[in-house]
Motif scaffolding. Structure first.
Motif, PDB file in Angstrom:
ATOM      1  N   PHE A  43      -0.405  -3.659  -3.548  1.00 34.32           N
ATOM      2  CA  PHE A  43      -0.295  -3.600  -2.091  1.00 34.32           C
ATOM      3  C   PHE A  43       1.169  -3.590  -1.674  1.00 34.32           C
ATOM      4  CE2 PHE A  43       0.550  -6.023   1.780  1.00 34.32           C
ATOM      5  CZ  PHE A  43      -0.081  -5.222   2.724  1.00 34.32           C
ATOM      6  N   TYR A  44       1.970  -4.519  -2.217  1.00 34.61           N
ATOM      7  CA  TYR A  44       3.388  -4.592  -1.855  1.00 34.61           C
ATOM      8  C   TYR A  44       4.140  -3.336  -2.288  1.00 34.61           C
ATOM      9  CZ  TYR A  44       2.593  -9.447  -0.606  1.00 34.61           C
ATOM     10  OH  TYR A  44       2.130 -10.597  -0.016  1.00 34.61           O
ATOM     11  N   GLU A  45       3.771  -2.801  -3.441  1.00 33.11           N
ATOM     12  CA  GLU A  45       4.387  -1.566  -3.922  1.00 33.11           C
ATOM     13  C   GLU A  45       4.091  -0.414  -2.952  1.00 33.11           C
ATOM     14  OE1 GLU A  45       3.323   1.238  -7.620  1.00 33.11           O
ATOM     15  OE2 GLU A  45       3.901  -0.802  -8.174  1.00 33.11           O
ATOM     16  N   PHE A  46       2.828  -0.285  -2.552  1.00 30.28           N
ATOM     17  CA  PHE A  46       2.452   0.768  -1.606  1.00 30.28           C
ATOM     18  C   PHE A  46       3.162   0.558  -0.275  1.00 30.28           C
ATOM     19  CE2 PHE A  46      -0.585   2.570  -4.368  1.00 30.28           C
ATOM     20  CZ  PHE A  46      -1.128   3.698  -3.772  1.00 30.28           C
ATOM     21  N   GLN A  47       3.206  -0.677   0.187  1.00 23.00           N
ATOM     22  CA  GLN A  47       3.827  -0.983   1.470  1.00 23.00           C
ATOM     23  C   GLN A  47       5.305  -0.574   1.465  1.00 23.00           C
ATOM     24  OE1 GLN A  47       3.902  -5.181   2.509  1.00 23.00           O
ATOM     25  NE2 GLN A  47       3.260  -4.686   4.584  1.00 23.00           N
ATOM     26  N   ALA A  48       5.975  -0.774   0.358  1.00 17.91           N
ATOM     27  CA  ALA A  48       7.400  -0.493   0.263  1.00 17.91           C
ATOM     28  C   ALA A  48       7.709   0.975  -0.037  1.00 17.91           C
ATOM     29  CB  ALA A  48       8.033  -1.371  -0.820  1.00 17.91           C
ATOM     30  N   GLU A  49       6.816   1.643  -0.777  1.00 22.70           N
ATOM     31  CA  GLU A  49       7.170   2.954  -1.323  1.00 22.70           C
ATOM     32  C   GLU A  49       6.366   4.133  -0.784  1.00 22.70           C
ATOM     33  OE1 GLU A  49       6.899   2.673  -5.568  1.00 22.70           O
ATOM     34  OE2 GLU A  49       8.214   0.930  -5.654  1.00 22.70           O
ATOM     35  N   VAL A  50       5.207   3.895  -0.197  1.00 27.98           N
ATOM     36  CA  VAL A  50       4.324   5.001   0.186  1.00 27.98           C
ATOM     37  C   VAL A  50       4.231   5.064   1.708  1.00 27.98           C
ATOM     38  CG1 VAL A  50       2.032   6.014  -0.067  1.00 27.98           C
ATOM     39  CG2 VAL A  50       3.031   4.712  -1.961  1.00 27.98           C
ATOM     40  N   GLU A  51       4.955   5.997   2.277  1.00 24.72           N
ATOM     41  CA  GLU A  51       5.029   6.103   3.727  1.00 24.72           C
ATOM     42  C   GLU A  51       3.661   6.365   4.361  1.00 24.72           C
ATOM     43  OE1 GLU A  51       7.266   8.922   6.963  1.00 24.72           O
ATOM     44  OE2 GLU A  51       8.313   8.465   5.098  1.00 24.72           O
ATOM     45  N   ALA A  52       2.791   7.085   3.666  1.00 22.15           N
ATOM     46  CA  ALA A  52       1.483   7.439   4.216  1.00 22.15           C
ATOM     47  C   ALA A  52       0.473   6.286   4.155  1.00 22.15           C
ATOM     48  CB  ALA A  52       0.913   8.650   3.476  1.00 22.15           C
ATOM     49  N   PHE A  53       0.810   5.190   3.486  1.00 19.17           N
ATOM     50  CA  PHE A  53      -0.102   4.048   3.354  1.00 19.17           C
ATOM     51  C   PHE A  53      -0.195   3.290   4.671  1.00 19.17           C
ATOM     52  CE2 PHE A  53      -0.414  -0.574   2.031  1.00 19.17           C
ATOM     53  CZ  PHE A  53      -1.785  -0.554   1.827  1.00 19.17           C
ATOM     54  N   ASP A  54      -1.429   3.044   5.119  1.00 17.81           N
ATOM     55  CA  ASP A  54      -1.683   2.282   6.344  1.00 17.81           C
ATOM     56  C   ASP A  54      -1.945   0.832   5.962  1.00 17.81           C
ATOM     57  OD1 ASP A  54      -2.470   1.198   8.735  1.00 17.81           O
ATOM     58  OD2 ASP A  54      -4.240   2.463   8.974  1.00 17.81           O
ATOM     59  N   ALA A  55      -0.871   0.032   5.884  1.00 18.28           N
ATOM     60  CA  ALA A  55      -0.990  -1.354   5.435  1.00 18.28           C
ATOM     61  C   ALA A  55      -1.881  -2.179   6.349  1.00 18.28           C
ATOM     62  CB  ALA A  55       0.387  -1.997   5.332  1.00 18.28           C
ATOM     63  N   ASP A  56      -1.921  -1.855   7.635  1.00 19.88           N
ATOM     64  CA  ASP A  56      -2.758  -2.611   8.574  1.00 19.88           C
ATOM     65  C   ASP A  56      -4.248  -2.409   8.305  1.00 19.88           C
ATOM     66  OD1 ASP A  56      -0.521  -3.631   9.866  1.00 19.88           O
ATOM     67  OD2 ASP A  56      -0.477  -1.997  11.333  1.00 19.88           O
ATOM     68  N   GLY A  57      -4.604  -1.291   7.703  1.00 17.19           N
ATOM     69  CA  GLY A  57      -6.007  -1.016   7.422  1.00 17.19           C
ATOM     70  C   GLY A  57      -6.453  -1.444   6.036  1.00 17.19           C
ATOM     71  N   TYR A  58      -5.521  -1.966   5.241  1.00 18.41           N
ATOM     72  CA  TYR A  58      -5.826  -2.420   3.872  1.00 18.41           C
ATOM     73  C   TYR A  58      -6.813  -3.580   3.910  1.00 18.41           C
ATOM     74  CZ  TYR A  58      -5.027  -4.957  -0.516  1.00 18.41           C
ATOM     75  OH  TYR A  58      -5.188  -5.625  -1.702  1.00 18.41           O
ATOM     76  N   SER A  59      -7.729  -3.585   2.961  1.00 21.07           N
ATOM     77  CA  SER A  59      -8.632  -4.727   2.822  1.00 21.07           C
ATOM     78  C   SER A  59      -8.937  -4.946   1.349  1.00 21.07           C
ATOM     79  CB  SER A  59      -9.937  -4.497   3.593  1.00 21.07           C
ATOM     80  OG  SER A  59     -10.665  -3.423   3.038  1.00 21.07           O
ATOM     81  N   VAL A  60      -9.275  -6.190   1.009  1.00 22.98           N
ATOM     82  CA  VAL A  60      -9.654  -6.524  -0.360  1.00 22.98           C
ATOM     83  C   VAL A  60     -10.729  -7.592  -0.302  1.00 22.98           C
ATOM     84  CG1 VAL A  60      -7.830  -8.249  -0.665  1.00 22.98           C
ATOM     85  CG2 VAL A  60      -8.828  -7.128  -2.672  1.00 22.98           C
ATOM     86  N   GLU A  61     -11.697  -7.461  -1.209  1.00 20.64           N
ATOM     87  CA  GLU A  61     -12.787  -8.429  -1.287  1.00 20.64           C
ATOM     88  C   GLU A  61     -13.028  -8.794  -2.744  1.00 20.64           C
ATOM     89  OE1 GLU A  61     -17.566  -8.811  -0.274  1.00 20.64           O
ATOM     90  OE2 GLU A  61     -16.501  -6.971   0.198  1.00 20.64           O
ATOM     91  N   ARG A  62     -13.119 -10.079  -3.008  1.00 23.14           N
ATOM     92  CA  ARG A  62     -13.474 -10.548  -4.351  1.00 23.14           C
ATOM     93  C   ARG A  62     -14.995 -10.577  -4.416  1.00 23.14           C
ATOM     94  NH1 ARG A  62     -10.947 -15.748  -7.378  1.00 23.14           N
ATOM     95  NH2 ARG A  62     -11.874 -15.347  -9.409  1.00 23.14           N
ATOM     96  N   VAL A  63     -15.560  -9.737  -5.263  1.00 20.51           N
ATOM     97  CA  VAL A  63     -17.022  -9.661  -5.353  1.00 20.51           C
ATOM     98  C   VAL A  63     -17.571 -10.351  -6.602  1.00 20.51           C
ATOM     99  CG1 VAL A  63     -17.200  -7.607  -3.914  1.00 20.51           C
ATOM    100  CG2 VAL A  63     -16.919  -7.346  -6.373  1.00 20.51           C
ATOM    101  N   ALA A  64     -16.688 -10.706  -7.530  1.00 19.63           N
ATOM    102  CA  ALA A  64     -17.059 -11.454  -8.737  1.00 19.63           C
ATOM    103  C   ALA A  64     -15.770 -12.038  -9.308  1.00 19.63           C
ATOM    104  CB  ALA A  64     -17.743 -10.545  -9.749  1.00 19.63           C
ATOM    105  N   ASP A  65     -15.901 -12.862 -10.348  1.00 18.33           N
ATOM    106  CA  ASP A  65     -14.722 -13.504 -10.925  1.00 18.33           C
ATOM    107  C   ASP A  65     -13.630 -12.510 -11.299  1.00 18.33           C
ATOM    108  OD1 ASP A  65     -15.624 -16.053 -10.602  1.00 18.33           O
ATOM    109  OD2 ASP A  65     -16.300 -16.309 -12.668  1.00 18.33           O
ATOM    110  N   GLU A  66     -14.009 -11.413 -11.919  1.00 17.07           N
ATOM    111  CA  GLU A  66     -13.024 -10.423 -12.345  1.00 17.07           C
ATOM    112  C   GLU A  66     -13.327  -9.063 -11.731  1.00 17.07           C
ATOM    113  OE1 GLU A  66     -12.239 -10.401 -16.523  1.00 17.07           O
ATOM    114  OE2 GLU A  66     -11.869 -12.556 -16.577  1.00 17.07           O
ATOM    115  N   LYS A  67     -13.735  -9.070 -10.469  1.00 19.82           N
ATOM    116  CA  LYS A  67     -14.017  -7.805  -9.779  1.00 19.82           C
ATOM    117  C   LYS A  67     -13.554  -7.909  -8.330  1.00 19.82           C
ATOM    118  CE  LYS A  67     -17.580  -4.385  -8.793  1.00 19.82           C
ATOM    119  NZ  LYS A  67     -19.017  -4.062  -8.899  1.00 19.82           N
ATOM    120  N   PHE A  68     -12.514  -7.161  -8.034  1.00 16.92           N
ATOM    121  CA  PHE A  68     -11.961  -7.080  -6.688  1.00 16.92           C
ATOM    122  C   PHE A  68     -12.082  -5.638  -6.214  1.00 16.92           C
ATOM    123  CE2 PHE A  68     -10.095 -10.785  -8.502  1.00 16.92           C
ATOM    124  CZ  PHE A  68      -9.852 -11.651  -7.445  1.00 16.92           C
TER     125      PHE A  68
END
Length: 77
Positions: A43-68
């Motif tokens: 996320f931080y890499e995209f925020q810093a390097e990818v102009e087309a990335f919409d950081a405000d629309g980013y979302s993440v959900e933990r759906v299992a111990d090792e699954k995001f």
């Protein structure tokens, strides 16, 4: 919406693979990735390097111990 499961990709190749998939998106589309850890560094890499990335629309959900599930939206403009 494109979906990319990176859990089977060697860690060294994950970020380049995700960047390539994101670059192929049309404006306004989203890339969903499935990862074995929370992709905060990515996320931080995209925020810093990818102009087309919409950081405000980013979302993440933990759906299992090792699954995001994270959504990386591309700006519509």
């Amino acid at each position: 919406m494109p979906r990319l499961d990176v859990r089977e990709i060697p860690p060294v190749n994950r970020h380049p693979t995700i960047h390539d998939a994101f670059a192929e998106l049309d404006p306004g589309e989203e890339l969903t990735i499935v990862n074995d850890h929370e992709p905060k560094p990515l996320f931080y890499e995209f925020q810093a390097e990818v102009e087309a990335f919409d950081a405000d629309g980013y979302s993440v959900e933990r759906v299992a111990d090792e699954k995001f599930v994270a959504t990386f939206p591309k700006r519509a403009d």
